[in-house]
Structure formats: structure tokens, C-alpha cells
Enzyme design. Structure first.
Site, PDB file in Angstrom:
ATOM      1  N   CYS A  20       0.830  -1.225   0.045  1.00 20.48           N
ATOM      2  CA  CYS A  20      -0.059  -0.100   0.006  1.00 20.48           C
ATOM      3  C   CYS A  20       0.653   1.301  -0.122  1.00 20.48           C
ATOM      4  CB  CYS A  20      -0.984   0.035   1.274  1.00 20.48           C
ATOM      5  SG  CYS A  20      -2.136   1.370   1.276  1.00 20.48           S
ATOM      6  N   GLY A  49      -5.523  -1.238   8.592  1.00 21.77           N
ATOM      7  CA  GLY A  49      -4.428  -1.258   7.574  1.00 21.77           C
ATOM      8  C   GLY A  49      -4.660  -0.365   6.366  1.00 21.77           C
ATOM      9  N   CYS A  50      -4.401  -0.712   4.942  1.00 22.92           N
ATOM     10  CA  CYS A  50      -4.342   0.404   4.111  1.00 22.92           C
ATOM     11  C   CYS A  50      -5.448   0.767   3.927  1.00 22.92           C
ATOM     12  CB  CYS A  50      -3.926  -0.481   2.919  1.00 22.92           C
ATOM     13  SG  CYS A  50      -3.928   0.555   1.198  1.00 22.92           S
ATOM     14  N   PHE A  51      -5.523   2.503   4.027  1.00 20.98           N
ATOM     15  CA  PHE A  51      -6.874   3.064   3.920  1.00 20.98           C
ATOM     16  C   PHE A  51      -7.477   3.143   2.507  1.00 20.98           C
ATOM     17  CE2 PHE A  51      -3.941   7.277   4.389  1.00 20.98           C
ATOM     18  CZ  PHE A  51      -3.308   6.980   3.059  1.00 20.98           C
TER      19      PHE A  51
END
Length: 216
Positions: A20, A49-51
Site C-alpha cells: 500500500c 490497515g491500508c486506507f
């Protein structure tokens, strides 16, 4: 995955494509967002985690008006994507969710949270590693804190997770909207390597796991 890119050139390329934090456009249009919702609406924040993935997931839920990618939980003012990725600011990639409390509750959003990531991996979510990818339930006020605590208990007792839940509970004191190119990233970059390999499969798994109402 920025700490793991130097072993083998081929492996490095794969990790760059499927993490990411592989993209930085050196834009710093980050700004602090007022933690007030429009009349008749409410806000809540979640780090999982990854937005890019989180934003896409929450926006698919009935009652959610929008989700903004950003940074929360840290101790350094005006963080940028590159700075957060040094894992020295305390921030986690976070989404600020604007929702209609007549259609969905904070408690239900907590269910979305636990259905859309693995809350048992410290400082990691999928291929992304570092404290900026840790699991955090943010709350505003005593009522939401109690609801968040209950949500953790319910998730723990659900039997879905084989390991202990490591989700942090933190008061939401500040939220910084991330750089513009991160907003609605999956919508604008559906064929990007990480999106295809990680984000979309995670979204599809969420749709199978979550029992609430979706817009799709």
C-alpha cells in the site's frame, strides 16, 4: 512493506507492486479535519490497515455517506504520507466515516470494522507492515468507548479469530485528511497492482463475511 525491499531485485519489484505504501507522489496537501459532522449526521474513525481498502469497504455500507482517508492516533503535527511511513509519528492509516445515525449505528460500524480486516496481527495487515497499519477503534466520548469495548468482546467471543485480538482503543483527538491522490484511490486506479492483488480480494471477502446491508 518499506523495510523489506532489498533482499532480491525480483522480490523487491513484487513487494513494491503489492504494498500500500509503494506510491508517493510527493504531494503534501494534508490538512486537519474538524471533528464535527453536518447536521443530522455523525462521524467515526477506524484504522485497519491500508486506507485505500478501508475507504472502499466502508463506503459500500448502507448508511455511510462517505469515508475519507487520512492519519490519526499520532503525536506529530501535520503528518505526510512519507513521514507516516517512517513509522516514527505514531499515526495509523485511518478512515474518517461520515454516516447517517438513523440508518446505521456506531456499533454496527464496529461490526464492519471487525468483518473487514484481521485484528489479530500486530502492526500488520496483509502485505503491509509497520505501526501505521495497526488496528485501532477510535471513539469520541464515554458512550462510544463503551460500545467499542463491547465490540471487542463480541468479536473475541464470536469464534471467528484463532488468535487474540490486538485492536487498540483510542480517543479520536485529531484527524488529518491524507493527500488528494489517496482519496477514492480504488475507484480512480482499479487496475493498479496492489488494488487488484490485495484491495479487491479483501473487499470480496468482506462482502461474504459481513451480515449487514450493502449498497451493492
Amino acid at each position: 512493506m518499506k523495510r523489506y525491499l532489498s533482499i532480491i531485485p525480483a522480490l523487491s519489484l513484487i513487494l513494491v507492486l503489492f504494498s500500500c505504501d509503494a506510491i508517493s507522489q510527493k504531494k503534501t496537501d494534508v490538512r486537519k479535519v474538524k471533528l464535527t459532522a453536518p447536521q443530522g449526521k455523525a462521524i467515526a474513525a477506524f484504522a485497519e490497515g491500508c486506507f485505500w481498502c478501508s475507504e472502499h469497504i466502508f463506503e459500500a455500507v448502507v448508511g455511510v455517506d462517505s469515508a475519507v482517508s487520512g492519519y490519526a492516533g499520532g503525536n506529530v503535527p501535520n503528518p505526510t504520507y512519507d513521514l507516516v511511513n517512517t513509522e516514527t509519528t505514531g499515526h495509523a492509516e485511518t478512515v474518517l466515516v461520515y454516516y447517517n445515525p438513523k440508518l446505521i449505528s456506531y456499533t454496527e460500524l464496529c461490526k464492519v470494522f471487525f468483518a473487514s480486516h484481521d485484528p489479530t496481527t500486530p502492526n500488520q495487515q496483509g502485505p503491509d507492515r509497520g505501526s501505521s497499519y495497526r488496528s485501532i477503534l477510535f471513539y469520541t466520548g464515554a458512550t462510544e468507548k463503551t460500545a467499542a469495548q463491547q465490540a471487542v468482546k463480541d468479536a473475541t467471543n464470536s469464534g471467528r479469530f484463532k488468535k487474540s485480538i490486538v485492536t487498540e482503543l483510542k480517543p479520536l483527538s485529531e484527524f488529518y485528511r491524507a493527500e488528494g491522490y489517496h482519496q477514492d484511490y480504488i475507484e480512480h486506479n482499479p487496475n493498479q497492482g496492489y488494488v487488484r492483488a490485495v484491495s479487491i480480494p479483501r473487499f470480496e471477502l468482506f462482502k461474504k463475511t459481513y451480515k449487514g446491508k450493502l449498497k451493492l
